[in-house]
Enzyme design. Sequence first.
Site, PDB file in Angstrom:
ATOM      1  N   GLU A  83      -7.047   4.154   7.821  1.00 35.16           N
ATOM      2  CA  GLU A  83      -6.741   5.488   7.499  1.00 35.16           C
ATOM      3  C   GLU A  83      -8.455   5.782   7.241  1.00 35.16           C
ATOM      4  OE1 GLU A  83      -3.351   5.031   5.900  1.00 35.16           O
ATOM      5  OE2 GLU A  83      -2.189   4.874   7.811  1.00 35.16           O
ATOM      6  N   SER A  85       3.537  -2.379  10.383  1.00 31.83           N
ATOM      7  CA  SER A  85       4.719  -2.294  10.765  1.00 31.83           C
ATOM      8  C   SER A  85       5.262  -3.725   9.893  1.00 31.83           C
ATOM      9  CB  SER A  85       4.733  -2.196  10.878  1.00 31.83           C
ATOM     10  OG  SER A  85       4.439  -0.469  11.960  1.00 31.83           O
ATOM     11  N   GLY A 135       2.872  -1.801   4.228  1.00 37.71           N
ATOM     12  CA  GLY A 135       2.826   0.033   3.630  1.00 37.71           C
ATOM     13  C   GLY A 135       3.773   0.344   3.209  1.00 37.71           C
ATOM     14  N   GLY A 136       4.854   1.353   4.861  1.00 33.19           N
ATOM     15  CA  GLY A 136       6.064   1.943   4.559  1.00 33.19           C
ATOM     16  C   GLY A 136       6.871   1.297   3.831  1.00 33.19           C
ATOM     17  N   GLY A 161       1.787   2.047  11.056  1.00 28.52           N
ATOM     18  CA  GLY A 161       3.165   2.929  10.155  1.00 28.52           C
ATOM     19  C   GLY A 161       3.819   3.507  12.406  1.00 28.52           C
ATOM     20  N   HIS A 221      -9.560   0.080   4.863  1.00 27.12           N
ATOM     21  CA  HIS A 221      -8.551   0.896   5.390  1.00 27.12           C
ATOM     22  C   HIS A 221      -8.782   1.620   6.442  1.00 27.12           C
ATOM     23  CE1 HIS A 221      -4.551   2.049   6.411  1.00 27.12           C
ATOM     24  NE2 HIS A 221      -3.677   1.441   5.517  1.00 27.12           N
ATOM     25  N   GLU A 249      -5.477  -5.486  10.470  1.00 29.54           N
ATOM     26  CA  GLU A 249      -4.142  -5.138  10.705  1.00 29.54           C
ATOM     27  C   GLU A 249      -4.668  -3.641  11.958  1.00 29.54           C
ATOM     28  OE1 GLU A 249      -2.184  -3.507   6.952  1.00 29.54           O
ATOM     29  OE2 GLU A 249      -3.906  -2.267   7.022  1.00 29.54           O
ATOM     30  N   ASN A 308       0.880  -1.084  -0.019  1.00 31.07           N
ATOM     31  CA  ASN A 308      -0.271   0.170   0.033  1.00 31.07           C
ATOM     32  C   ASN A 308       0.672   1.425  -0.150  1.00 31.07           C
ATOM     33  OD1 ASN A 308      -1.746   1.837   0.541  1.00 31.07           O
ATOM     34  ND2 ASN A 308      -2.310   1.697   2.760  1.00 31.07           N
ATOM     35  N   TRP A 309       0.970   2.262  -1.415  1.00 30.00           N
ATOM     36  CA  TRP A 309       1.722   2.640  -1.621  1.00 30.00           C
ATOM     37  C   TRP A 309       1.227   4.141  -0.267  1.00 30.00           C
ATOM     38  CZ3 TRP A 309       3.907   3.170  -7.025  1.00 30.00           C
ATOM     39  CH2 TRP A 309       4.840   1.261  -6.959  1.00 30.00           C
ATOM     40  N   LYS A 310      -0.592   4.348  -0.062  1.00 28.79           N
ATOM     41  CA  LYS A 310      -0.670   5.235   0.429  1.00 28.79           C
ATOM     42  C   LYS A 310      -0.597   6.652  -0.595  1.00 28.79           C
ATOM     43  CE  LYS A 310       0.128   3.579   4.781  1.00 28.79           C
ATOM     44  NZ  LYS A 310       0.157   3.382   6.764  1.00 28.79           N
TER      45      LYS A 310
HETATM   46  C1  PEP Z   1      -0.945  -0.113   6.035  1.00 30.31           C
HETATM   47  O1  PEP Z   1      -0.642   1.385   5.647  1.00 30.31           O
HETATM   48  O2  PEP Z   1      -1.714  -0.563   6.187  1.00 30.31           O
HETATM   49  C2  PEP Z   1       0.354  -0.487   6.815  1.00 30.31           C
HETATM   50  C3  PEP Z   1      -0.003  -1.581   7.079  1.00 30.31           C
HETATM   51  O3  PEP Z   1       1.312   0.301   6.610  1.00 30.31           O
HETATM   52  P1  PEP Z   1       3.134   0.183   7.366  1.00 30.31           P
HETATM   53  O4  PEP Z   1       3.167  -1.220   7.103  1.00 30.31           O
HETATM   54  O5  PEP Z   1       3.976   0.999   7.311  1.00 30.31           O
HETATM   55  O6  PEP Z   1       2.214   0.045   9.166  1.00 30.31           O
END
Ligand code: PEP
Length: 252
Positions: A97, A212, A233-234, A173, A95, A167, A9-11
């Site tokens: 967010e 993470s 994500g990151g 994040g 998600h 999640e 997920n590049w957000k």
């Molecule tokens: C996400 O955005 O779904 C996520 C899990 O982010 P991260 O891996 O950065 O925690």
Amino acid sequence: MRRPLVAGNWKMHGTRQSVEHLLSGLSKLEFSDQVDLMIAPPALFMQQCREALVGSPIRLGGQSCAYQAEPGALTGEISPAQLRDAGCEYVLVGHSERRSLFGETDEIVCRKFAAALACGLRPVLCVGETREQRDAGQTADVVGRQLQVVLDAFGVGGLAQGVVAYEPVWAIGTGLTASPDQAQEVHAMIRARFAMLDDEQAQCVQIVYGGSVKADNAESLFAMPDIDGGLVGGASLNAEEFGAIARAAGRA
Ligand code: PEP
């Protein structure tokens, strides 16, 4: 036998130039054919990604979609039909967010799930509890409620056409990852809930973990029996990291 999925997920990250760099890194990687792979870039870069990934096993996904499949007056939204037309096979729905910052309720998330399925996309239904909810012992209730709306509408068979992403909000994040045991406990609880309704289908639902995930913790998470890969994500913004996480899924 469930295949693992590693999804990035590049957000809201990237410029055309940085995306080109990332795609170039991804195109140099070798991936196991035993792992499903997906990236969800910002919609602006979908075409760029599609062109760069011709011949790659990496599939495309949207980060969200409108709650209706039909075209209409929904300024700023992207319909699941448009995502499909742009080459997507997946779309994230619910998600954390989107839920916390954009007010998406379980009902809206369920409508998005329905619209995505109707357009031939695989919806990735994201669920998870906050730190406060976990500390109050409410994880099972919160996750159960988020799943129930979709279960009521589509049953376990409907979820098997998509993916569930557990999640925990406190792990997204933040650099705080659920331990493999903590994550497995919730994944097993989710699968058991499905199995009570339809055991055969329950064994088919891909349930991935997000929060993470990195190259150095992926292997221990993916080794758990009910963790079928990760939503990343990151770490998905770095081709080497993404590749290492995908390799860990291939070894699980
Ligand atoms: C996400 O955005 O779904 C996520 C899990 O982010 P991260 O891996 O950065 O925690």
